[in-house]
Motif scaffolding. Structure first.
Motif, PDB file in Angstrom:
ATOM      1  N   LEU A  73       0.831  -1.207   0.000  1.00 33.02           N
ATOM      2  CA  LEU A  73       0.000   0.000   0.000  1.00 33.02           C
ATOM      3  C   LEU A  73       0.869   1.261   0.000  1.00 33.02           C
ATOM      4  CD1 LEU A  73      -2.889   1.099   0.144  1.00 33.02           C
ATOM      5  CD2 LEU A  73      -2.714   1.018   2.626  1.00 33.02           C
ATOM      6  N   GLN A  99       2.426   1.678  -3.364  1.00 31.83           N
ATOM      7  CA  GLN A  99       1.397   2.142  -4.303  1.00 31.83           C
ATOM      8  C   GLN A  99       1.189   3.653  -4.161  1.00 31.83           C
ATOM      9  OE1 GLN A  99      -2.298   0.108  -3.615  1.00 31.83           O
ATOM     10  NE2 GLN A  99      -2.623  -0.248  -5.791  1.00 31.83           N
ATOM     11  N   LEU A 100       1.150   4.126  -2.925  1.00 37.14           N
ATOM     12  CA  LEU A 100       0.963   5.564  -2.698  1.00 37.14           C
ATOM     13  C   LEU A 100       2.179   6.376  -3.163  1.00 37.14           C
ATOM     14  CD1 LEU A 100      -0.712   5.587   0.836  1.00 37.14           C
ATOM     15  CD2 LEU A 100      -1.784   6.163  -1.347  1.00 37.14           C
ATOM     16  N   GLN A 120       2.262   6.436  -7.217  1.00 35.62           N
ATOM     17  CA  GLN A 120       1.048   6.759  -7.975  1.00 35.62           C
ATOM     18  C   GLN A 120       1.300   7.957  -8.897  1.00 35.62           C
ATOM     19  OE1 GLN A 120      -2.265   7.852  -5.563  1.00 35.62           O
ATOM     20  NE2 GLN A 120      -1.069   9.175  -4.235  1.00 35.62           N
ATOM     21  N   MET A 154      -4.752   8.112  -6.618  1.00 35.94           N
ATOM     22  CA  MET A 154      -5.697   7.061  -6.225  1.00 35.94           C
ATOM     23  C   MET A 154      -6.963   7.719  -5.678  1.00 35.94           C
ATOM     24  SD  MET A 154      -5.224   4.105  -3.298  1.00 35.94           S
ATOM     25  CE  MET A 154      -3.596   3.714  -3.845  1.00 35.94           C
ATOM     26  N   ASP A 214     -10.302   8.227  -3.426  1.00 30.94           N
ATOM     27  CA  ASP A 214     -10.554   8.018  -1.998  1.00 30.94           C
ATOM     28  C   ASP A 214     -11.171   6.657  -1.732  1.00 30.94           C
ATOM     29  OD1 ASP A 214      -9.566  10.497  -1.511  1.00 30.94           O
ATOM     30  OD2 ASP A 214     -11.512  11.472  -1.226  1.00 30.94           O
ATOM     31  N   GLU A 224     -10.890   3.858  -3.389  1.00 30.85           N
ATOM     32  CA  GLU A 224      -9.906   2.786  -3.514  1.00 30.85           C
ATOM     33  C   GLU A 224      -9.030   2.724  -2.258  1.00 30.85           C
ATOM     34  OE1 GLU A 224      -7.547   2.764  -7.113  1.00 30.85           O
ATOM     35  OE2 GLU A 224      -9.212   3.676  -8.212  1.00 30.85           O
ATOM     36  N   PHE A 225      -8.584   3.910  -1.823  1.00 31.77           N
ATOM     37  CA  PHE A 225      -7.727   3.970  -0.648  1.00 31.77           C
ATOM     38  C   PHE A 225      -8.472   3.460   0.589  1.00 31.77           C
ATOM     39  CE2 PHE A 225      -5.846   6.269   2.975  1.00 31.77           C
ATOM     40  CZ  PHE A 225      -4.552   5.796   2.875  1.00 31.77           C
ATOM     41  N   GLN A 240      -8.803  -0.288   0.441  1.00 31.62           N
ATOM     42  CA  GLN A 240      -7.565  -0.974   0.787  1.00 31.62           C
ATOM     43  C   GLN A 240      -7.276  -0.881   2.283  1.00 31.62           C
ATOM     44  OE1 GLN A 240      -4.421   0.304  -1.808  1.00 31.62           O
ATOM     45  NE2 GLN A 240      -5.264  -0.809  -3.565  1.00 31.62           N
ATOM     46  N   MET A 241      -7.575   0.245   2.898  1.00 33.01           N
ATOM     47  CA  MET A 241      -7.387   0.376   4.342  1.00 33.01           C
ATOM     48  C   MET A 241      -8.341  -0.559   5.105  1.00 33.01           C
ATOM     49  SD  MET A 241      -4.845   2.238   4.954  1.00 33.01           S
ATOM     50  CE  MET A 241      -5.013   2.424   6.705  1.00 33.01           C
TER      51      MET A 241
END
Length: 155
Positions: free
Chosen positions: A34, A37-38, A41, A47, A49, A51-52, A55-56
């Motif tokens: 993660l 990915q951040l 990006q 990304m 919100d 999607e984030f 994932q969280m």
């Protein structure tokens, strides 16, 4: 006609096995992915919100499952220890019951001065002796007999 060497056939080909690291990903691995990915990006297309947050939420679920798994392992260990303690306690209780149900020295003391018969022999009880869990009768003739072998007690 030319013969084909069977070692050249595709079915005989040995495929090299690729080896990777761990067979499963843990929460630390998930967090590293993660973060990577951040960091990587596209700044022009970041990304979203949703999607984030998704994932969280997955990360949070993974962490909770790991914690539950650890707690279950500890619970099972505790139950195993408790089971062993209960088995020890049960054994001690059974031993105590056997001792309580076994005839005591005091019960056989009533036989002193009486004639006992065993294995077609007889004699007058002079004393009662306990050796371990066994009760022995000492007779006037100097003989000793195990109290459990006595078949008759008379005046």
């Amino acid at each position: 006609m030319t013969a084909i060497d069977p070692s050249l056939l595709l079915s005989q080909r040995q495929v090299a096995q690729r080896e990777t690291g761990k067979s499963s990903l843990g929460k630390d691995d998930f967090l590293k992915i993660l973060i990577a990915q951040l960091q990587h990006q596209d700044p022009l297309n970041p990304m979203e919100d949703r999607e984030f947050i998704s994932q969280m939420a997955n990360f949070s679920s993974l962490e909770q499952m790991v914690n539950m798994s650890n707690m279950m392992s500890k619970f099972i260990e505790t139950q195993t220890g408790t089971s062993e303690k209960l088995t020890g306690t049960l054994d001690a209780l059974q031993k105590l019951i056997q001792q309580q149900s076994a005839p005591s020295l005091a019960q056989y003391s009533e036989w002193i001065g009486k004639t006992v018969t065993w294995d077609e022999k007889s004699g007058v009880v002079q004393a009662v002796v306990q050796k371990g869990t066994d009760i022995w009768l000492e007779l006037e003739q100097g003989e000793t007999v195990l109290a459990s072998r006595v078949t008759k007690v008379s005046q």
